[in-house]
Design a protein around this motif. Sequence first.
Motif, mmCIF file in Angstrom:
data_model
loop_
_atom_site.group_PDB
_atom_site.id
_atom_site.type_symbol
_atom_site.label_atom_id
_atom_site.label_comp_id
_atom_site.label_asym_id
_atom_site.label_seq_id
_atom_site.Cartn_x
_atom_site.Cartn_y
_atom_site.Cartn_z
ATOM 1 N N UNK A 1 0.840 -1.202 0.000
ATOM 2 C CA UNK A 1 0.000 0.000 0.000
ATOM 3 C C UNK A 1 0.878 1.256 0.000
ATOM 4 N N UNK A 2 1.943 1.252 0.806
ATOM 5 C CA UNK A 2 2.855 2.395 0.828
ATOM 6 C C UNK A 2 3.535 2.561 -0.529
ATOM 7 N N UNK A 3 3.994 1.456 -1.100
ATOM 8 C CA UNK A 3 4.652 1.496 -2.418
ATOM 9 C C UNK A 3 3.722 2.116 -3.455
ATOM 10 N N UNK A 4 2.489 1.602 -3.535
ATOM 11 C CA UNK A 4 1.544 2.086 -4.538
ATOM 12 C C UNK A 4 1.189 3.552 -4.316
ATOM 13 N N UNK A 5 0.936 3.911 -3.066
ATOM 14 C CA UNK A 5 0.571 5.286 -2.745
ATOM 15 C C UNK A 5 1.730 6.249 -3.030
ATOM 16 N N UNK A 6 2.939 5.818 -2.748
ATOM 17 C CA UNK A 6 4.110 6.672 -2.993
ATOM 18 C C UNK A 6 4.299 6.947 -4.483
ATOM 19 N N UNK A 7 4.140 5.919 -5.305
ATOM 20 C CA UNK A 7 4.306 6.114 -6.750
ATOM 21 C C UNK A 7 3.178 6.976 -7.309
ATOM 22 N N UNK A 8 1.981 6.829 -6.769
ATOM 23 C CA UNK A 8 0.879 7.689 -7.184
ATOM 24 C C UNK A 8 1.168 9.140 -6.788
ATOM 25 N N UNK A 9 1.705 9.328 -5.581
ATOM 26 C CA UNK A 9 2.039 10.680 -5.112
ATOM 27 C C UNK A 9 3.101 11.306 -6.009
ATOM 28 N N UNK A 10 4.122 10.540 -6.355
ATOM 29 C CA UNK A 10 5.187 11.057 -7.230
ATOM 30 C C UNK A 10 4.617 11.471 -8.587
ATOM 31 N N UNK A 11 3.706 10.655 -9.122
ATOM 32 C CA UNK A 11 3.090 10.986 -10.410
ATOM 33 C C UNK A 11 2.243 12.249 -10.299
ATOM 34 N N UNK B 1 5.053 4.127 -11.384
ATOM 35 C CA UNK B 1 5.102 5.571 -11.595
ATOM 36 C C UNK B 1 4.645 5.909 -13.018
ATOM 37 N N UNK B 2 5.204 5.215 -14.002
ATOM 38 C CA UNK B 2 4.842 5.475 -15.401
ATOM 39 C C UNK B 2 3.356 5.235 -15.659
ATOM 40 N N UNK C 1 -5.689 8.189 -9.543
ATOM 41 C CA UNK C 1 -4.394 8.261 -8.864
ATOM 42 C C UNK C 1 -4.581 8.603 -7.385
ATOM 43 N N UNK C 2 -5.528 9.468 -7.072
ATOM 44 C CA UNK C 2 -5.803 9.776 -5.656
ATOM 45 C C UNK C 2 -6.350 8.549 -4.924
ATOM 46 N N UNK D 1 -4.493 17.952 -1.819
ATOM 47 C CA UNK D 1 -5.575 17.025 -2.158
ATOM 48 C C UNK D 1 -5.260 15.622 -1.646
ATOM 49 N N UNK D 2 -4.001 15.233 -1.741
ATOM 50 C CA UNK D 2 -3.586 13.920 -1.228
ATOM 51 C C UNK D 2 -3.777 13.857 0.287
ATOM 52 N N UNK D 3 -3.536 14.960 0.981
ATOM 53 C CA UNK D 3 -3.779 14.999 2.428
ATOM 54 C C UNK D 3 -5.242 14.663 2.716
#
Length: 151
Positions: free
Chosen positions: A29-39, A78-79, A96-97, A137-139
Amino acid sequence: MALWDRLKESASTMQAQLTAKKNDLTSGAFRDASMAMCALVAAADGTVDAAERQRVAQLIATNEVLRNFDADDLRRRFDANVDKLTADFAFGKVSVLQEVAKAKKKPAEARAVIQIGIVIGGADGDFDKDEQAVVREACFALDLPPHEFDL
């Protein structure tokens, strides 16, 4: 202290906090959320050029906390998120959110995702209003108060 100096200090402090928690930040979950945040941060202005995409991918690859995960897998995730955002920003942002929101169940991971967004956004020395807006928005997606991160 100039805004630029405060931004550098804040990003540096957040990176140190993330590094200290590195061993706790290993979930999917952290991995997926982090890559979404970076995008989200990369596409904050609605577009992502090749140079910006490469710069963010390089930041991901060299981030100490994200080394818990396979670099090729992170790049692929990320891509995929950037592709959603560039195809249709408004529609892609909803999807993505939802990825970002995967980290909501663990407050430490949720905060770390926001910190990664701030670190990535501030890496070029200009955490601009568009980047701040998507992190804010992510917050909300993570049920975190934006003021906790000076947003």
